[in-house]
Design a protein around this motif. Sequence first.
Motif, PDB file in Angstrom:
ATOM      1  N   MET A  48      10.447   0.020  -3.968  1.00 35.75           N
ATOM      2  CA  MET A  48       9.755   0.766  -2.756  1.00 35.75           C
ATOM      3  C   MET A  48       8.500   0.252  -2.663  1.00 35.75           C
ATOM      4  O   MET A  48       7.544   0.523  -3.471  1.00 35.75           O
ATOM      5  N   THR A  49       8.222  -0.696  -1.495  1.00 39.12           N
ATOM      6  CA  THR A  49       6.857  -0.939  -1.542  1.00 39.12           C
ATOM      7  C   THR A  49       5.954  -0.070  -0.687  1.00 39.12           C
ATOM      8  O   THR A  49       6.367   0.352   0.465  1.00 39.12           O
ATOM      9  N   GLY A  50       4.835   0.043  -1.268  1.00 43.18           N
ATOM     10  CA  GLY A  50       3.922   1.001  -0.522  1.00 43.18           C
ATOM     11  C   GLY A  50       3.550   0.545   0.933  1.00 43.18           C
ATOM     12  O   GLY A  50       3.326   1.298   1.795  1.00 43.18           O
ATOM     13  N   LEU A  51       3.379  -0.666   0.815  1.00 50.47           N
ATOM     14  CA  LEU A  51       3.120  -1.498   2.646  1.00 50.47           C
ATOM     15  C   LEU A  51       4.197  -1.115   3.281  1.00 50.47           C
ATOM     16  O   LEU A  51       4.019  -0.619   4.323  1.00 50.47           O
ATOM     17  N   GLY A  52       5.377  -1.523   2.941  1.00 51.66           N
ATOM     18  CA  GLY A  52       6.421  -0.962   3.918  1.00 51.66           C
ATOM     19  C   GLY A  52       6.639   0.082   4.142  1.00 51.66           C
ATOM     20  O   GLY A  52       7.006   0.725   5.157  1.00 51.66           O
ATOM     21  N   ALA A  53       6.673   1.187   2.962  1.00 55.15           N
ATOM     22  CA  ALA A  53       6.802   2.629   3.301  1.00 55.15           C
ATOM     23  C   ALA A  53       5.796   3.274   4.234  1.00 55.15           C
ATOM     24  O   ALA A  53       6.245   3.966   5.192  1.00 55.15           O
ATOM     25  N   THR A  54       4.644   2.577   4.364  1.00 58.01           N
ATOM     26  CA  THR A  54       3.548   3.079   5.117  1.00 58.01           C
ATOM     27  C   THR A  54       3.769   2.552   6.460  1.00 58.01           C
ATOM     28  O   THR A  54       3.609   3.378   7.516  1.00 58.01           O
ATOM     29  N   ALA A  55       4.271   1.375   6.516  1.00 59.70           N
ATOM     30  CA  ALA A  55       4.597   0.697   8.067  1.00 59.70           C
ATOM     31  C   ALA A  55       5.804   1.604   8.582  1.00 59.70           C
ATOM     32  O   ALA A  55       5.728   1.653   9.652  1.00 59.70           O
ATOM     33  N   SER A  56       6.668   1.762   7.787  1.00 63.82           N
ATOM     34  CA  SER A  56       8.080   2.659   8.262  1.00 63.82           C
ATOM     35  C   SER A  56       7.573   4.091   8.786  1.00 63.82           C
ATOM     36  O   SER A  56       8.140   4.450   9.623  1.00 63.82           O
ATOM     37  N   ARG A  57       6.816   4.611   7.846  1.00 62.73           N
ATOM     38  CA  ARG A  57       6.697   6.090   8.039  1.00 62.73           C
ATOM     39  C   ARG A  57       5.586   6.290   9.139  1.00 62.73           C
ATOM     40  O   ARG A  57       5.610   7.295   9.852  1.00 62.73           O
ATOM     41  N   LEU A  58       4.497   5.746   9.066  1.00 70.50           N
ATOM     42  CA  LEU A  58       3.398   5.737   9.594  1.00 70.50           C
ATOM     43  C   LEU A  58       3.179   4.921  10.737  1.00 70.50           C
ATOM     44  O   LEU A  58       2.339   5.262  11.621  1.00 70.50           O
ATOM     45  N   GLY A  59       3.559   3.352  10.686  1.00 67.11           N
ATOM     46  CA  GLY A  59       3.164   2.563  11.811  1.00 67.11           C
ATOM     47  C   GLY A  59       1.862   2.072  11.382  1.00 67.11           C
ATOM     48  O   GLY A  59       1.207   1.719  12.354  1.00 67.11           O
ATOM     49  N   THR A  60       1.308   2.031  10.188  1.00 58.79           N
ATOM     50  CA  THR A  60      -0.098   1.710   9.936  1.00 58.79           C
ATOM     51  C   THR A  60      -0.163   0.689   8.846  1.00 58.79           C
ATOM     52  O   THR A  60       1.060   0.755   8.261  1.00 58.79           O
TER      53      THR A  60
END
Length: 296
Positions: A48-60
Motif C-alpha cells: 500500500m503505497t502512501g503516494l498512490g493512496a494519497t493520489a487515489s483518495r485525495l488527488g493530491t
Amino acid sequence: MMRQTGLLDGAERLRERLAEGGLLTCPGAADALTARLVSDAGFAAVYMTGLGATASRLGTPDLGLMTQSEMADQARAMVRACDLPVIADADTGYGGPLNVRRMIQDYAMAGVAALHIEDQESPKRCGQLAGVRLISPAQAVDRLRAAVAARSEMQVKTVLIGRTDALQPEGLSAALERAKAYRDTGVDLVFVDGVKTRAEVDAIARGIDGPKVISLVDGTDAATLRFTDLQEMGFSVALYAVTALFGAIAGMRMALSGLGQDQRPANPPPATYAEYAGIVDLQGYQQFSHDHEDHS
C-alpha cells in the motif's frame, strides 16, 4: 467462489515467506481494485503505497495530507479485497509515542501484515522529493522503539520496517548509519528510501547487513535492476510503489483521449465487462447471495 482474504493471518504468512529467504517482490497498489490485480498477477504480497493512496483518495501529491485513520482505512480495504499480505506505508507514525501506539493497533486490527515508519519530520513528503526534513537519529530510534513496544504489548505479529529518508538530504554515509541504528531497535527490516541510481542500491546492499528493503521508482537508473540482481545483492523485499499507478494513468488517459476524439468508446475495449466481473469476483458474490436468500 469468493476469494478468501488474509485478514487475520497476513503477518504470520508474511513472516513465513520472509523466513524462506530470497527476494519478495511487492508491486504498489493505490486502492483495493489494484490490490486484486496484483494478486491476480501472481505476486506474493502487495504494497500500500502512501503516494498512490494519497493520489487515489485525495488527488493530491504525497505531502503528508492523509491522516492516520484515512491510511488505516485504505489499508483495511486492500486487506479485505485481496488474499495477499499487505505491506503498508505508515508515514512518520503520526505523532509521539502514544500516536505510534495507536497506529500499530489500528493497522494490526485492519489486518496489515507489515508497515514502515520513517524518520521525517511531520508533515512528511515523498522520499523522492527535494526538501525532506529529518528528525534526529535519537528521536527516530525512540519512535521505532515505541512501535516495537506497542507490538509486544498488543501481542501481534506485524512485521516492522524502520525507514530512513536521509539518503538525499544527508548523503549515503548518514543514511547507512541511521539504518544500522534503526536495525538495533528490534524492527524486522530496515529500508533506505530515495534511491535513484544503481550505485546507491549497490552501496546500500554492501553497507547494511541483515534483512533489508529497497524501493525502486519507475524511470530511475536504479529501476533498471532486475529481480535477480536485487536477490544477489541480498535484499529481502523490493517495493515497486508506482508501477501499477503509472500504468493506470497511461491507460486512463488513452481511453479518455480516444473517447473525446472518436466520440465513442474504443471497440473492442481494452478490457471487457466480463474481465472486470472476474477481477471483482461478481459470480462469487452472486452465488453467496443466492445460497443465503430467504426462501420462506
